[in-house]
Design a protein around this motif. Sequence first.
Motif, PDB file in Angstrom:
ATOM      1  N   TYR A  60     -13.229  40.154  17.532  1.00 41.52           N
ATOM      2  CA  TYR A  60     -12.593  39.210  18.449  1.00 41.52           C
ATOM      3  C   TYR A  60     -12.775  39.664  19.900  1.00 41.52           C
ATOM      4  N   ILE A  61     -12.466  40.928  20.175  1.00 39.94           N
ATOM      5  CA  ILE A  61     -12.635  41.446  21.532  1.00 39.94           C
ATOM      6  C   ILE A  61     -14.123  41.510  21.894  1.00 39.94           C
ATOM      7  N   GLY A  62     -14.945  41.929  20.943  1.00 36.96           N
ATOM      8  CA  GLY A  62     -16.388  41.999  21.188  1.00 36.96           C
ATOM      9  C   GLY A  62     -16.977  40.652  21.546  1.00 36.96           C
ATOM     10  N   ALA A  63     -16.540  39.608  20.866  1.00 34.20           N
ATOM     11  CA  ALA A  63     -17.056  38.261  21.154  1.00 34.20           C
ATOM     12  C   ALA A  63     -16.695  37.817  22.563  1.00 34.20           C
ATOM     13  N   ILE A  64     -15.515  38.168  23.018  1.00 34.23           N
ATOM     14  CA  ILE A  64     -15.095  37.813  24.380  1.00 34.23           C
ATOM     15  C   ILE A  64     -15.981  38.537  25.396  1.00 34.23           C
ATOM     16  N   LEU A  65     -16.273  39.803  25.141  1.00 31.39           N
ATOM     17  CA  LEU A  65     -17.095  40.577  26.073  1.00 31.39           C
ATOM     18  C   LEU A  65     -18.547  40.118  26.096  1.00 31.39           C
ATOM     19  N   GLU A  66     -19.011  39.475  25.026  1.00 35.61           N
ATOM     20  CA  GLU A  66     -20.398  39.023  24.948  1.00 35.61           C
ATOM     21  C   GLU A  66     -20.632  37.658  25.586  1.00 35.61           C
ATOM     22  N   GLU A  67     -19.581  36.983  25.996  1.00 36.51           N
ATOM     23  CA  GLU A  67     -19.720  35.659  26.600  1.00 36.51           C
ATOM     24  C   GLU A  67     -20.655  35.709  27.802  1.00 36.51           C
ATOM     25  N   LYS A  68     -21.554  34.756  27.892  1.00 34.78           N
ATOM     26  CA  LYS A  68     -22.495  34.702  29.013  1.00 34.78           C
ATOM     27  C   LYS A  68     -21.811  34.229  30.292  1.00 34.78           C
ATOM     28  N   ASP A  69     -20.808  33.378  30.170  1.00 30.31           N
ATOM     29  CA  ASP A  69     -20.016  32.940  31.312  1.00 30.31           C
ATOM     30  C   ASP A  69     -18.604  33.476  31.117  1.00 30.31           C
ATOM     31  N   PRO A  70     -18.390  34.747  31.486  1.00 31.77           N
ATOM     32  CA  PRO A  70     -17.112  35.392  31.182  1.00 31.77           C
ATOM     33  C   PRO A  70     -15.924  34.709  31.852  1.00 31.77           C
TER      34      PRO A  70
END
Length: 129
Positions: A29-39
């Motif tokens: 869950y946290i990893g997916a947030i950090l991988e967002e291209k438009d954070p």
Amino acid sequence: MKDVKAPTSHSYREYLIESLKEAEEAAGYIGAILEEKDPEPALLRNAIRNVIEAKIRMNALSESAKEHHEKLDKMLTESGGSEIYSFVELLEALGFKLEITVADIELSADSESTEIGESELSPEPVNAS
């Protein structure tokens, strides 16, 4: 045709918090947030808060984790998380990827047995020639 009622946001949130009690789920869950291209820094703060809430419900939030969360939340509030996302972007530019994984702090119940057989405890025979 049956009437299907969509879950309310409250029931989804409860489902989310329950699922985040699983360490692998929380890490993803946290990893997916950090991988967002438009954070979206607000999403990162919210994700961390959700994981913290799951830990609190499990009575598994240490005093140290609580203190670190308070510091990080203050930093994210003040900076909008720009440092974290800049770090992630730098790593990507260097050819690296930040990955959130579960730490091996405790042996799980389903880990391999560590029983030692009697023959493993006995000293090797000494040749007395």
